[in-house]
Scaffold this active site. Structure first.
Site, PDB file in Angstrom:
ATOM      1  N   TYR A  59      23.771  35.031   3.263  1.00  0.00           N
ATOM      2  CA  TYR A  59      24.711  34.879   3.794  1.00  0.00           C
ATOM      3  C   TYR A  59      26.348  34.433   3.493  1.00  0.00           C
ATOM      4  O   TYR A  59      26.787  34.712   4.211  1.00  0.00           O
ATOM      5  CB  TYR A  59      23.953  32.821   4.390  1.00  0.00           C
ATOM      6  N   ARG A  62      27.246  38.299   4.514  1.00  0.00           N
ATOM      7  CA  ARG A  62      27.824  37.537   6.406  1.00  0.00           C
ATOM      8  C   ARG A  62      28.761  36.847   7.400  1.00  0.00           C
ATOM      9  O   ARG A  62      28.936  37.700   8.274  1.00  0.00           O
ATOM     10  CB  ARG A  62      26.307  37.055   6.449  1.00  0.00           C
ATOM     11  N   VAL A 101      23.867  34.019  15.052  1.00  0.00           N
ATOM     12  CA  VAL A 101      24.635  32.502  14.706  1.00  0.00           C
ATOM     13  C   VAL A 101      26.168  32.775  13.721  1.00  0.00           C
ATOM     14  O   VAL A 101      26.331  32.224  13.390  1.00  0.00           O
ATOM     15  CB  VAL A 101      23.660  32.601  12.935  1.00  0.00           C
ATOM     16  N   ASP A 102      26.946  34.063  14.547  1.00  0.00           N
ATOM     17  CA  ASP A 102      28.246  34.433  14.679  1.00  0.00           C
ATOM     18  C   ASP A 102      29.028  33.199  15.486  1.00  0.00           C
ATOM     19  O   ASP A 102      27.985  32.535  16.160  1.00  0.00           O
ATOM     20  CB  ASP A 102      28.135  35.383  15.224  1.00  0.00           C
ATOM     21  N   HIS A 122      19.845  28.267  16.883  1.00  0.00           N
ATOM     22  CA  HIS A 122      19.790  29.363  14.968  1.00  0.00           C
ATOM     23  C   HIS A 122      20.478  28.571  14.827  1.00  0.00           C
ATOM     24  O   HIS A 122      20.476  29.104  13.479  1.00  0.00           O
ATOM     25  CB  HIS A 122      19.250  30.448  15.594  1.00  0.00           C
ATOM     26  N   CYS A 130      23.983  19.726   4.135  1.00  0.00           N
ATOM     27  CA  CYS A 130      22.984  19.478   2.421  1.00  0.00           C
ATOM     28  C   CYS A 130      21.712  19.008   2.375  1.00  0.00           C
ATOM     29  O   CYS A 130      21.437  18.207   3.595  1.00  0.00           O
ATOM     30  CB  CYS A 130      23.970  18.209   2.073  1.00  0.00           C
ATOM     31  N   CYS A 149      28.532  18.328  -1.707  1.00  0.00           N
ATOM     32  CA  CYS A 149      28.710  18.520  -0.192  1.00  0.00           C
ATOM     33  C   CYS A 149      30.038  17.758  -0.095  1.00  0.00           C
ATOM     34  O   CYS A 149      29.950  16.640  -1.493  1.00  0.00           O
ATOM     35  CB  CYS A 149      27.702  17.578  -0.104  1.00  0.00           C
ATOM     36  N   GLY A 188      21.006  40.614  26.262  1.00  0.00           N
ATOM     37  CA  GLY A 188      20.820  41.096  25.196  1.00  0.00           C
ATOM     38  C   GLY A 188      19.891  40.088  24.144  1.00  0.00           C
ATOM     39  O   GLY A 188      20.090  40.433  23.165  1.00  0.00           O
ATOM     40  N   SER A 190      15.275  40.394  23.265  1.00  0.00           N
ATOM     41  CA  SER A 190      14.670  41.231  23.136  1.00  0.00           C
ATOM     42  C   SER A 190      13.100  40.448  23.405  1.00  0.00           C
ATOM     43  O   SER A 190      11.497  41.175  23.892  1.00  0.00           O
ATOM     44  CB  SER A 190      13.997  41.761  21.539  1.00  0.00           C
TER      45      SER A 190
END
Length: 245
Positions: A59, A62, A101-102, A122, A130, A149, A188, A190
């Protein structure tokens, strides 16, 4: 479908297809792989428990990659709709629910500070959760080196992303918006990831007009009053022009 003059409240669901045109990969295009990793290894609580270092590095990469992509014409069109579809302009309410998640909706111009009309069901790459105190914090730095944190100082941060087997965020708000909606639009997606895949069926049962904008017909296409196929970068601006025109 209802004439646009009769439409006041709109709920829009966006999925991986809208961000794929900006260069963000989707796992469904590669036999269950996401950036060459098995989804079970990087997008489940079990995968995190087995190898947290792998998941945190994944992540981090990403999150870093977001800086190399930009919003496309579909994001920009929805940001325009968000700006103009306001009660004070004689319009109704608008809620953009994204499975992504972008942060491309926000960077295109949808409200980033208040985030009042963009709901990330999502979670978000640029947020950390945390596990010690439950606080969510805006986050741009790596997590793999286990930073503390900002609130409780425990080194127990994880990506604030909803993995398979976890409950999506703010579902009560989504269903409340659907109950008030005149139009539900899916862009967009599925039609294979639940509970989002059921939104169109829920909308139809409540008498809401439904429209699909997708590269190809989704698994739930039969539930839509209308389905249009093509690139999101072409379909979404044309639809927004139709709505606002």
């Amino acid at each position: 479908m209802q004439a646009m003059a009769e439409i006041r409240n709109i709920v829009i669901l966006t999925g991986a297809g809208i961000s794929a045109e900006s260069g963000i990969d989707t796992f469904r295009d590669a036999g269950g792989l996401w950036e060459q990793h098995r989804v079970e290894d990087v997008a489940t609580p079990e995968g995190f428990a087995r190898d947290p270092a792998l998941v945190l590095r994944f992540y981090d990469l990403r999150r870093e990659a977001l800086g190399r992509v930009v919003p496309n014409a579909a994001h920009a069109a929805l940001a325009r709709l968000d700006a103009e579809w306001q009660p004070e302009n004689g319009r109704g309410d608008l809620l953009i629910v994204t499975q992504n998640v972008d942060d491309l909706h926000e960077r295109a111009g949808a409200p980033y500070q208040t985030r009042s009309r963009v709901l990330h069901m999502h979670g978000e790459l640029k947020s950390a959760l945390c596990l010690a105190c439950g606080t969510r914090s805006r986050w741009d730095a790596p997590l793999a080196d286990r930073p503390p944190c900002p609130v409780c100082r425990a080194p127990m941060l994880r990506p604030d992303v909803v993995w398979f087997g976890e409950m999506p965020y703010q579902m009560d708000r989504v269903y409340a918006a659907l109950r008030q909606a005149d139009l539900f639009v899916s862009i967009g997606t599925s039609g294979a990831v639940y509970p989002a895949a059921d939104f169109v069926r829920d909308a139809r049962e409540m008498g809401v007009a439904t429209l699909e904008l997708n590269l190809e017909r989704s698994e739930g296409s039969l539930w839509f009053h209308e389905s249009r196929q093509g690139r999101a970068g072409d379909l979404v601006p044309a639809w927004v022009e139709e709505v606002l025109g």
